[in-house]
Write a protein that holds these residues in place. Sequence first.
Motif, short mmCIF file in Angstrom:
data_model
loop_
_atom_site.label_atom_id
_atom_site.label_comp_id
_atom_site.label_asym_id
_atom_site.label_seq_id
_atom_site.Cartn_x
_atom_site.Cartn_y
_atom_site.Cartn_z
N VAL A 396 -49.41 -45.49 56.43
CA VAL A 396 -50.16 -44.45 55.71
C VAL A 396 -49.63 -43.00 55.65
O VAL A 396 -48.93 -42.70 56.78
CB VAL A 396 -51.93 -44.46 56.30
N GLY A 397 -50.01 -42.23 54.83
CA GLY A 397 -49.69 -40.76 54.85
C GLY A 397 -48.72 -40.25 54.04
O GLY A 397 -48.74 -39.14 53.44
N GLU A 398 -47.73 -40.90 53.79
CA GLU A 398 -46.72 -40.79 52.64
C GLU A 398 -46.01 -42.08 52.01
O GLU A 398 -46.27 -43.05 52.74
CB GLU A 398 -45.57 -39.81 53.19
C1 WTA Z 1 -49.80 -39.10 50.73
C2 WTA Z 1 -53.94 -39.29 54.27
C3 WTA Z 1 -47.55 -42.45 49.32
C4 WTA Z 1 -50.11 -38.67 49.25
C5 WTA Z 1 -54.58 -40.77 54.25
C6 WTA Z 1 -51.81 -38.27 49.40
C7 WTA Z 1 -49.05 -41.36 50.38
C8 WTA Z 1 -51.57 -37.47 50.56
C9 WTA Z 1 -49.63 -42.67 51.10
C10 WTA Z 1 -53.21 -37.42 51.08
C11 WTA Z 1 -48.82 -43.96 50.57
C12 WTA Z 1 -50.86 -40.78 51.65
N1 WTA Z 1 -47.80 -43.81 49.90
N2 WTA Z 1 -47.97 -41.36 49.80
N3 WTA Z 1 -49.30 -44.87 51.12
N4 WTA Z 1 -50.65 -42.16 51.74
N5 WTA Z 1 -50.07 -40.25 50.95
O1 WTA Z 1 -55.24 -36.12 52.92
O2 WTA Z 1 -49.45 -37.56 48.60
O3 WTA Z 1 -53.79 -36.60 54.76
O4 WTA Z 1 -51.96 -37.47 48.32
O5 WTA Z 1 -54.75 -38.47 53.63
O6 WTA Z 1 -50.69 -38.25 51.42
O7 WTA Z 1 -52.88 -36.84 52.78
P1 WTA Z 1 -54.05 -36.93 53.63
#
Ligand code: WTA
Length: 660
Positions: A396-398
């Motif tokens: 998760v996260g990117e």
């Molecule tokens: C990115 C985290 C690609 C994306 C849960 C999103 C991802 C932002 C993925 C949100 C993934 C999160 N694949 N990109 N599996 N998961 N992102 O709010 O750009 O910290 O818009 O939430 O992280 O980040 P946030």
Amino acid sequence: MAANPSEKKETRFYYPSEEFAQNAAIPSMDAYWALCKEAEEDYEGFWGKLARENVLWHKPFTKVLDETNPPFYKWFEDGKLNVSYNCLDKNLENGNAEKDAIVFEADDGTVTRLTYRELHKRVCKMANGLKSLGIKKGDRVVIYMAMSAEAIIAMQACARIGATHSVVFGGFSAPSLAERIENAGAVAVITADEQVRGGRYLPLKAIVDDALAMIDDNKVKNVIIYQRTGNEINFVKGRDHWKHELTDSQSDVCEPEWVDAEHPLFILYTSGSTGNPKGAQHSSGGYLLWAIMTMRWTFDIKPDDIFWCTADVGWITGHTYNAYGPLAVGGTIVLFEGVPTFPHAGRFWEMIDKHKVTIFYTAPTAIRSLIKASTEDTMVAPENYDLSSLRLLGSVGEPINPEAWLWFYKHIGKERCPIVDTFWQTETGGHVIAPMPGATPLVPGSCTLPLPGLSISVVDETGQELPNGQGGILVINRPWPSMIRTVWGNDERYKTHYWPEELGGRLYQAGDGAIRDPQTGYFTITGRIDDVLNVSGHALGTMEVESVLSAHPMVAEAAVVGKPDDLTGESICAFVILKKELPEGENAKDVAADLRKWVSREISPIARPKEIRFGANLPKTRSGKIMRRLLRVIARGEEITQDISTLENPAILDQLKKSL
Ligand code: WTA
């Protein structure tokens, strides 16, 4: 059309084992499609049924979704519930009372266990303590703590009395904390004397003191301090309270405060690309429902699972997949105070072995840094540990680059464990695109398909849906239960930022670019929309180039940014971290030439980075996101004037500036 595992197996897919599929909540693509169809045919009926079956309501709702005032959607509006009741009391009644709810491992390796019964008592005592200070339903309470059972207890205690919490990650500086306390209008702060990370003691309470001193209109009347290290702190009489003194004599029974489904459970601040952070406001009923459903569907949670999500409770992942989701389904979580590299970079693998973790959920950036560490030092490689308890992995996260995905799959999951690459955001409350591990054939680098019930598309700048194979803007077409309700105190910002007029005002714009595979319809996230580069009229996702660079055998990690270019409009500047030591002089030139050729070959000459800079690391936020906006400034040779308070490793900026 999506892939069907019953068809002739394609080599590019990774399939779950028969055994995994048979026991899974969603055991086949047919079962997945059946759920999608159900939602499509009767949207409210689908969600209403799930909400009745999975959430305990004090007063049942009569209406599922209110769409009369878009984009301010309401779910289960006249229902009443309590989230803490759903996470704790429920488990006392259904036989989980003596089951471990939290297995906490401190920085130094000390382990503390809390059963559901004990957790319930501790939450009730804390809730009664808060009440004794006059804190009540609707009040905002800021929680500024490190990873600890105490942080979850604080969150659950707020939920129990109907106070809205706002957790601020323990790595934020005093000005950032002050901004959030002020914006939320918090009446109390729950913190600890200090936090312990990687063998170091770092202040928390002192930062709260500084933050409070910075606020003009300070409404904070009470500061509650959990004694973690026992080192001396400045104690303000009348305002400050030791948590143990406040709660020890309290009753361990606290009637939950029944709240409306739309009652704000929490506000969580997320940084915008510009301006002050936005307070994402979440609901109680819809949020809880989705936390539960994604635990069941994406994580396929079973009674015997030991679930470890490495995300800090300061981030949304730590909210949904540590503090709420796993408890609401009676799970056992591992909670870790420290950092993955202390006392050595094998700590994660060692802990999986020690606690017999079955589901492991972490971030690509952690995976990549541990790949690097185990390349440099085989003593910390995963092969030194018994990881046979694992049955499912998550990311998760990117975007996870295929190279890291494959390493995770092979070295951690031993080609046995499916990987759920979960795409979601603070604003979505829970997963929105992710594989169903017992059903979805996996493709490295793709988060695959939307969760059942969610309608997600790729559109152009006018909101028109694009055909598969064409990259565009990721949107969610219909409201969903766990969606952000508004930006705290700023309805206008919520409306214009997430529901832009250009797209027609009825599509939720995630802020990410995406592309769907022509054959499978699988989604690949191409990076934040603001991260899309345009080189000679060709749109290139920064992630695309990064992913290819990271796949080069010498490369540990790479970040790519655009730079204005007279000839091509924008040119690509790549910041590259090698697995081995930093290259210098002629050697650096050779490696750079090699990498350019590689990108040329793997994507196209257009994607070839004009400039390649080598660094010892990349500037990252404390949650592990690469701060590309800083890299953009460095690439342009400008001075950094932006706020770098969320940066984990500020020293890296100087090194990168000199790297040309
Ligand atoms: C990115 C985290 C690609 C994306 C849960 C999103 C991802 C932002 C993925 C949100 C993934 C999160 N694949 N990109 N599996 N998961 N992102 O709010 O750009 O910290 O818009 O939430 O992280 O980040 P946030």
